[in-house]
Write an enzyme that holds these catalytic residues in place. Structure first.
Site, PDB file in Angstrom:
ATOM      1  N   LYS A   1       1.153   4.272  -2.971  1.00 44.46           N
ATOM      2  CA  LYS A   1       0.934   5.692  -2.714  1.00 44.46           C
ATOM      3  C   LYS A   1       2.197   6.514  -2.987  1.00 44.46           C
ATOM      4  O   LYS A   1       2.114   7.671  -3.430  1.00 44.46           O
ATOM      5  CB  LYS A   1       0.458   5.901  -1.279  1.00 44.46           C
ATOM      6  CG  LYS A   1      -0.955   5.380  -1.024  1.00 44.46           C
ATOM      7  CD  LYS A   1      -1.984   6.062  -1.924  1.00 44.46           C
ATOM      8  CE  LYS A   1      -3.402   5.660  -1.592  1.00 44.46           C
ATOM      9  NZ  LYS A   1      -4.400   6.369  -2.431  1.00 44.46           N
TER      10      LYS A   1
ATOM     11  N   TYR B   1       0.835  -1.202   0.000  1.00 44.48           N
ATOM     12  CA  TYR B   1       0.000   0.000   0.000  1.00 44.48           C
ATOM     13  C   TYR B   1       0.871   1.253   0.000  1.00 44.48           C
ATOM     14  O   TYR B   1       0.633   2.186  -0.774  1.00 44.48           O
ATOM     15  CB  TYR B   1      -0.920  -0.002   1.222  1.00 44.48           C
ATOM     16  CG  TYR B   1      -1.808   1.220   1.316  1.00 44.48           C
ATOM     17  CD1 TYR B   1      -2.951   1.318   0.523  1.00 44.48           C
ATOM     18  CD2 TYR B   1      -1.501   2.268   2.181  1.00 44.48           C
ATOM     19  CE1 TYR B   1      -3.774   2.441   0.598  1.00 44.48           C
ATOM     20  CE2 TYR B   1      -2.313   3.388   2.255  1.00 44.48           C
ATOM     21  CZ  TYR B   1      -3.451   3.473   1.467  1.00 44.48           C
ATOM     22  OH  TYR B   1      -4.244   4.593   1.540  1.00 44.48           O
TER      23      TYR B   1
END
Length: 281
Positions: free
Chosen positions: A154, A150
């Site tokens: 990002k 994750y």
């Protein structure tokens, strides 16, 4: 449409921040096109009908993205604002996380935002105006244990946004990177649910810590999603929007960590997620 802003938002199902973006833009008399995948499109029914229309859209599909954008342009003649909100969480030890999960996280969180931008840019460029709002995260700047895929997705959004901001300036298009802190939403619950899909072997003794990380952004002090959305929307709609919008619980902590030596950061996260203990293997 006159001066009324046309806003296209991805990932708008109830319980997420996108839902709050829709309500807030609608309150500002924008015409909002709220989108999500077919299995969640029914969750948009609670949005105000006067200023909001719903559309099915898969950010992982070129055909779906092209079709949705074309439908908005056909009806309104323009898209003033694109909010790339769609995203999924991903928790687990990076050395064991199935690559299909890592790939899906990247496809939705990173490639999904770029896909949307690539399809909407020609329409904005033809008008010599437009704003693209990409949603990053504090962990895109300071990655944490148990959420490597994750965090990586990002971090890539941050890099793409910085590049697009400069490359699209000659066409009158603003690119705004939103960097949320801990915002209260359904993300933590979804993260925990996804953890049930696979078992860790090497890191099984850290299972409780991994589950804690999955819920970490949803603590009692997490910023209310409505407050967060109103802050972001006010900045995005301002005459001269900022290049970055950093807001929410823990943003100050992560700013401090981003400036700290790596050994300080490593020690902080090792203590926070119980990674100082020796493995029993």
């Amino acid at each position: 449409m006159g001066d009324r802003k046309v806003v296209l938002i991805t990932g708008c199902a109830k319980g997420g921040i996108g839902y709050e973006y829709c309500k807030t833009f609608a309150e500002q008399r924008c015409l909002v096109f709220a989108t999500d995948i077919s299995s969640r499109i029914h969750e948009l029914s609670g949005l105000p009908t006067e200023n909001v229309e719903s559309l099915e859209l898969y950010v992982t599909s070129d055909e779906s993205v092209k079709s949705a954008i074309a439908a908005v342009v056909k009806k309104c003649g323009k898209i003033d604002l694109l909010v790339n909100n769609a995203g999924i969480g991903s928790t687990g030890p990076l050395a064991e996380l199935p690559l299909e999960i890592v790939r899906k996280t990247c496809e939705v969180n990173t490639m999904g935002q770029l896909r949307m931008a690539q399809h909407v840019v020609p329409f904005m460029a033809s008008k010599r105006c437009g704003r693209i709002v990409n949603i990053g995260s504090v962990v895109g700047k300071v990655p944490t244990p148990w959420a490597g895929s994750y965090c990586s997705s990002k971090a890539a959004v941050h890099a793409m946004s910085d590049t697009l901001r400069v490359e699209l300036k000659p066409f009158g298009i603003d690119v705004i990177l939103v960097i949320p802190g801990a915002i209260r939403s359904n993300l933590g619950e979804a993260n925990v649910e996804r953890l049930k899909g696979y078992e860790c072997n090497l890191h099984k003794e850290f299972k409780d810590d991994i589950v804690e990380r999955a819920k970490a952004s949803q603590t009692g002090k997490a910023t209310d999603a409505t407050i967060f959305a109103r802050h972001v929307v006010s900045k995005v709609l301002s005459p001269k929007p900022p290049k970055q919008i950093v807001f929410g619980h823990m943003t100050c902590l992560f700013a401090l960590l981003s400036w700290s030596p790596l050994w300080v950061r490593d020690r902080f996260f090792s203590n926070r997620f119980d990674l100082n203990k020796k493995s029993k293997l």
